[in-house]
Design an enzyme around this catalytic site. Structure first.
Site, short mmCIF file in Angstrom:
data_model
loop_
_atom_site.label_atom_id
_atom_site.label_comp_id
_atom_site.label_asym_id
_atom_site.label_seq_id
_atom_site.Cartn_x
_atom_site.Cartn_y
_atom_site.Cartn_z
N CYS A 96 34.96 41.39 34.99
CA CYS A 96 35.24 40.24 35.85
C CYS A 96 33.93 39.54 36.25
O CYS A 96 33.32 38.88 35.42
CB CYS A 96 36.06 40.67 37.07
SG CYS A 96 36.86 39.28 37.92
N HIS A 221 40.54 43.99 34.91
CA HIS A 221 39.88 45.14 35.53
C HIS A 221 40.40 46.48 34.99
O HIS A 221 41.41 47.00 35.48
CB HIS A 221 40.11 45.12 37.05
CG HIS A 221 39.36 44.07 37.77
ND1 HIS A 221 38.15 44.31 38.41
CD2 HIS A 221 39.63 42.76 37.98
CE1 HIS A 221 37.72 43.20 38.97
NE2 HIS A 221 38.59 42.25 38.73
N GLU A 223 39.13 49.36 35.54
CA GLU A 223 38.96 50.40 36.57
C GLU A 223 40.09 50.40 37.59
O GLU A 223 40.20 51.34 38.39
CB GLU A 223 37.60 50.23 37.26
CG GLU A 223 37.54 49.22 38.40
CD GLU A 223 37.56 47.76 37.97
OE1 GLU A 223 37.53 46.88 38.85
OE2 GLU A 223 37.60 47.49 36.74
#
Length: 260
Positions: A96, A221, A223
């Protein structure tokens, strides 16, 4: 290889560093969060690491433009050492805001055929912050972070995620040389307009890789989807399923184990 080290870079406004560190640890890395000022003072700490991650957030409040200030710091003070880091066979991941930093510093797409100011990331076509889940289709076989045949589903959240190119020639070079790591698609793997392509990115580009395949930047994302229960319909998923976000981190770990 018994020890794999990862460095997660912090700066004012970055807010995904803890989750990113945890994802690296789940993949087997010994990870450390380091403020950019520490790295500027002691650049040699990169030598001890195998992956450098630029996490998501709003570095320096995204003043001027998203990722621009941190990108300037990288470009003027750390560019050469990161080039050496990649040249030594090591990995760089930008998520990002981190993807914005990699592009605006010139670390992506980092191709002799493409000028460092020929690709950028700007405001979404619909001028608002967009937060949703998206499907990503791999666009290259050269990037060590991804499984070329595996479509993945990840959350995204940004207001400036539209990848743009200077001209059609630049886009053609991205396509021809395998720099497009991911495209936004629907559940069947087809590209389309909003909301399939949530920001209006040229050629539905959601992520880019460099000429080595060892640098990856993407807007969604990984994660944020490292456990099954983070999926919006997690109760309908098999209990032993691997969260799609972990494929990015696990592939990085496998590469380091086999090559460094």
């Amino acid at each position: 290889m018994s020890k794999m080290n990862g460095l997660v870079l912090r700066a004012a406004g970055i807010n995904c560093d803890v989750e990113t560190k945890y994802a690296l640890e789940l993949a087997g890395f010994k990870a450390e969060r380091v403020h950019i000022n520490e790295l500027l003072k002691n650049k040699s700490m990169l030598e001890e690491n195998h992956i450098l991650v630029f996490p998501g957030g709003f570095s320096y409040g995204d003043d001027v433009a998203a990722g621009r200030i941190l990108a300037n710091q990288i470009e003027h003070h750390l560019y050469e050492i990161i080039e050496e880091f990649v040249g030594a066979g090591k990995l760089v991941l930008g998520i990002c805001n981190g993807f914005q930093v990699l592009v605006k510093s010139g670390l992506l797409p980092a191709s002799p055929q493409i000028g460092c100011r020929s690709v950028s990331i700007t405001h979404n076509d619909i001028p608002q912050f967009y937060d949703n889940w998206v499907y990503l289709q791999p666009g290259t076989e050269k990037c060590v972070f991804i499984n070329p045949e595996q479509r993945i589903y990840l959350p995204m959240a940004h207001g400036e995620g539209k990848v743009v190119t200077k001209d059609a020639r630049t886009l053609k070079a991205l396509q021809k040389d395998g720099h497009i790591a991911f495209r936004y698609v629907d559940k069947d793997g087809k590209t389309g307009d909003y909301p399939i392509n949530p920001n209006g990115a040229v050629d539905s580009i959601a992520g880019l890789t460099d000429s080595t395949g060892r640098v990856l930047g993407l807007m969604p994302h990984p994660e944020r989807f490292i456990r099954r229960i983070q999926h919006p319909q997690w109760t309908r998923l098999p209990e032993n399923i691997e969260a799609d976000g972990m494929t990015i981190f696990n592939n990085a770990a496998e590469y380091v184990q086999n090559n460094l």
